[in-house]
Design a protein around this motif. Structure first.
Motif, PDB file in Angstrom:
ATOM      1  N   ASP A 174      -1.896  -1.899 -12.114  1.00 35.95           N
ATOM      2  CA  ASP A 174      -2.585  -0.910 -11.744  1.00 35.95           C
ATOM      3  C   ASP A 174      -3.463  -0.474 -12.690  1.00 35.95           C
ATOM      4  OD1 ASP A 174      -1.361  -0.631  -9.126  1.00 35.95           O
ATOM      5  OD2 ASP A 174       0.338  -0.075 -10.213  1.00 35.95           O
ATOM      6  N   LEU A 199       0.783  -1.006  -0.001  1.00 37.48           N
ATOM      7  CA  LEU A 199      -0.179  -0.096   0.093  1.00 37.48           C
ATOM      8  C   LEU A 199       0.923   1.348  -0.079  1.00 37.48           C
ATOM      9  CD1 LEU A 199      -2.958  -0.875   2.497  1.00 37.48           C
ATOM     10  CD2 LEU A 199      -2.944  -0.503   0.081  1.00 37.48           C
ATOM     11  N   GLN A 200       2.068   1.090   0.378  1.00 42.29           N
ATOM     12  CA  GLN A 200       2.978   2.382   0.390  1.00 42.29           C
ATOM     13  C   GLN A 200       3.693   2.814  -0.855  1.00 42.29           C
ATOM     14  OE1 GLN A 200       2.393   3.807   3.370  1.00 42.29           O
ATOM     15  NE2 GLN A 200       1.198   1.969   3.923  1.00 42.29           N
ATOM     16  N   LEU A 244      -4.429   0.796  -4.042  1.00 40.78           N
ATOM     17  CA  LEU A 244      -5.693   0.227  -3.161  1.00 40.78           C
ATOM     18  C   LEU A 244      -6.193  -0.985  -3.998  1.00 40.78           C
ATOM     19  CD1 LEU A 244      -6.896   0.151  -0.366  1.00 40.78           C
ATOM     20  CD2 LEU A 244      -8.441   1.631  -1.176  1.00 40.78           C
ATOM     21  N   GLN A 263      -3.528   7.736  -8.090  1.00 36.32           N
ATOM     22  CA  GLN A 263      -2.479   7.020  -7.807  1.00 36.32           C
ATOM     23  C   GLN A 263      -3.041   6.115  -6.580  1.00 36.32           C
ATOM     24  OE1 GLN A 263       1.495   8.198  -7.511  1.00 36.32           O
ATOM     25  NE2 GLN A 263       1.698   7.074  -5.691  1.00 36.32           N
ATOM     26  N   GLN A 264      -3.417   6.830  -5.320  1.00 38.55           N
ATOM     27  CA  GLN A 264      -3.851   5.902  -4.200  1.00 38.55           C
ATOM     28  C   GLN A 264      -4.884   4.955  -4.427  1.00 38.55           C
ATOM     29  OE1 GLN A 264      -4.801   9.149  -1.368  1.00 38.55           O
ATOM     30  NE2 GLN A 264      -2.697   8.846  -0.359  1.00 38.55           N
ATOM     31  N   THR A 317       4.948   3.816  -4.552  1.00 37.63           N
ATOM     32  CA  THR A 317       4.539   5.134  -5.145  1.00 37.63           C
ATOM     33  C   THR A 317       4.776   4.638  -6.730  1.00 37.63           C
ATOM     34  OG1 THR A 317       6.801   5.557  -5.029  1.00 37.63           O
ATOM     35  CG2 THR A 317       5.313   6.573  -3.389  1.00 37.63           C
TER      36      THR A 317
END
Length: 415
Positions: free
Chosen positions: A98, A40-41, A213, A208-209, A43
């Motif tokens: 993603d 989750l961290q 997720l 992005q987040q 980038t």
């Protein structure tokens, strides 16, 4: 995502208790599950380029890498995956992507539509990329693009459907000289990617987040499914010997007490205990009365679906063709009772495996009869292969011959 991770960890803990032999596999699963929170961290973002053969995946990937990726401040990676790999490695590769660029070179085919819908249903961030638009007349290009948007109404946002030309065909140029001669050459064309790269820039910067997720959630679901498969495999290994035990009990009971016509209801008392025992393995706590109700309903469904008649006729034919032994009447009934008991047991296994994994015993479980009926039909069809039936008949004859040592009518090929 947190719920999926918690469920996976619970499954792993239960497996470690119930099946110590799976330790190495479980340790790997546990490590992967523990790493999900770390994921989750991150980038960096991963982009997968996929589509059928000949739609320009490689050309697009190379163009994005040279003209877009090198100039982007975000850490991004691009991977090409063929739709042909859907039945093998593609699900794993796409799980960690993603963003998915789904490439088509024309209007969507039905298989493409199904794949695209499946990706979206699995929480993938999808952009449909219509490539090779330069191969169509300028007047036709907006018509085709609108057709794609209409086809995917309610499935994909129109903003996520873009038209490009990753590697346009060169244009023939003809120049007439003053002396009357004509010169011709092919003029290379620049790629048309602006609509795609601008949309990608927007998604990368704003989502992005959410993208990270969603990807972590898919990873958690994948690990949970892997743990579920281990649980189901373990429980199936416990259940199959039970089914074999009860199928021979049903066979012996029917041969010892033959009836005028085979009726699966006559074996319901035996199957009731089978239902209870299989339920216990799959954490479905059936009472004796519930077991009888389930067994009777399954038997009735078999009669209504014609499975009893079909199996009896098929097994009778196989028994008659047996060159060693054939005993009319009670043997046919016994073998059929064993076979149908096996079908009922295998159907219950398949039904339980399709449900959510039960870790704690459930009292008063309820069954979805429509789903169980479909499972009965599927399992019956799968077990109608000639080789499987011949093998089963051979086992049944050997078992019943030992149990009853009946008078046999030997058909000698010599006579």
């Amino acid at each position: 995502m947190e719920k999926a991770i918690a469920q996976t960890q619970t499954l792993i803990q239960r497996l470690a208790t119930e099946s110590p032999t799976q330790n190495s596999r479980l340790e790997a699963l546990q490590q992967q599950t523990d790493q999900l929170n770390t994921h989750l961290q991150r980038t960096d973002l991963r982009i997968a380029v996929t589509g059928n053969k000949g739609v320009g995946k490689t050309a697009l990937l190379q163009r994005l890498q040279s003209d877009w990726l090198t100039q982007h401040p975000q850490t991004l990676s691009l991977t090409e995956v063929s739709v042909a790999e859907l039945d093998s490695s593609l699900p794993n590769l796409l799980t960690v992507a993603d963003i998915v660029l789904f490439i088509t070179a024309a209007d969507l085919t039905d298989p493409e539509f199904k794949i695209l819908s499946g990706l979206i249903a699995n929480h993938h961030r999808v952009i449909l990329v219509w490539n090779k638009q330069d191969q169509y007349l300028i007047g036709d290009q907006p018509v085709i693009l609108q057709q794609l948007k209409t086809t995917l109404t309610g499935v994909l946002s129109s903003d996520d459907i873009v038209a490009i030309a990753a590697s346009p065909n060169p244009v023939k140029v003809r120049q007439h000289q003053e002396d009357g001669t004509v010169q011709e050459w092919l003029e290379p064309q620049l790629p048309i990617l602006d609509s795609l790269t601008k949309h990608l820039d927007s998604i990368v910067s704003q989502e992005q987040q959410v993208l990270v997720l969603a990807t972590t959630y898919r990873e958690a679901l994948g690990l949970r499914q892997e743990a579920k498969e281990i649980v189901n495999q373990m429980r199936r290994e416990q259940a199959l010997p039970l089914i074999e035990q009860y199928q021979w009990i049903a066979a012996a009971a029917t041969v010892a007490n033959p009836v005028p016509a085979l009726d699966m209801l006559a074996t319901a008392a035996v199957n009731a205990q089978l239902v209870m025992d299989l339920g216990a393995i799959y954490q479905q706590k059936f009472s004796l009365q519930q077991g009888q109700e389930v067994a009777t309903t399954i038997s009735t469904q078999m009669l209504k679906l014609g499975l009893v008649e079909i199996s009896t006729q098929t097994l009778t034919s196989l028994l008659k063709s047996n060159t060693v032994t054939f005993i009319a009447g009670s043997l046919v009934q016994g073998v059929s009772a064993a076979y149908l008991t096996r079908i009922a047991g295998l159907s219950l296994i398949e039904y339980f495996q399709a449900q959510e994994i039960q870790l704690e015993a459930t009292d008063n479980p309820s069954l979805n009869w429509d789903n169980l009926k479909k499972t009965l039909q599927t399992v019956f069809q799968q077990n109608q292969q000639a080789s499987l039936l011949q093998s089963f008949v051979k086992q049944a004859i050997n078992y019943l011959s030992v149990q009853f040592k009946p008078k046999q009518t030997v058909e000698s090929s010599a006579s």
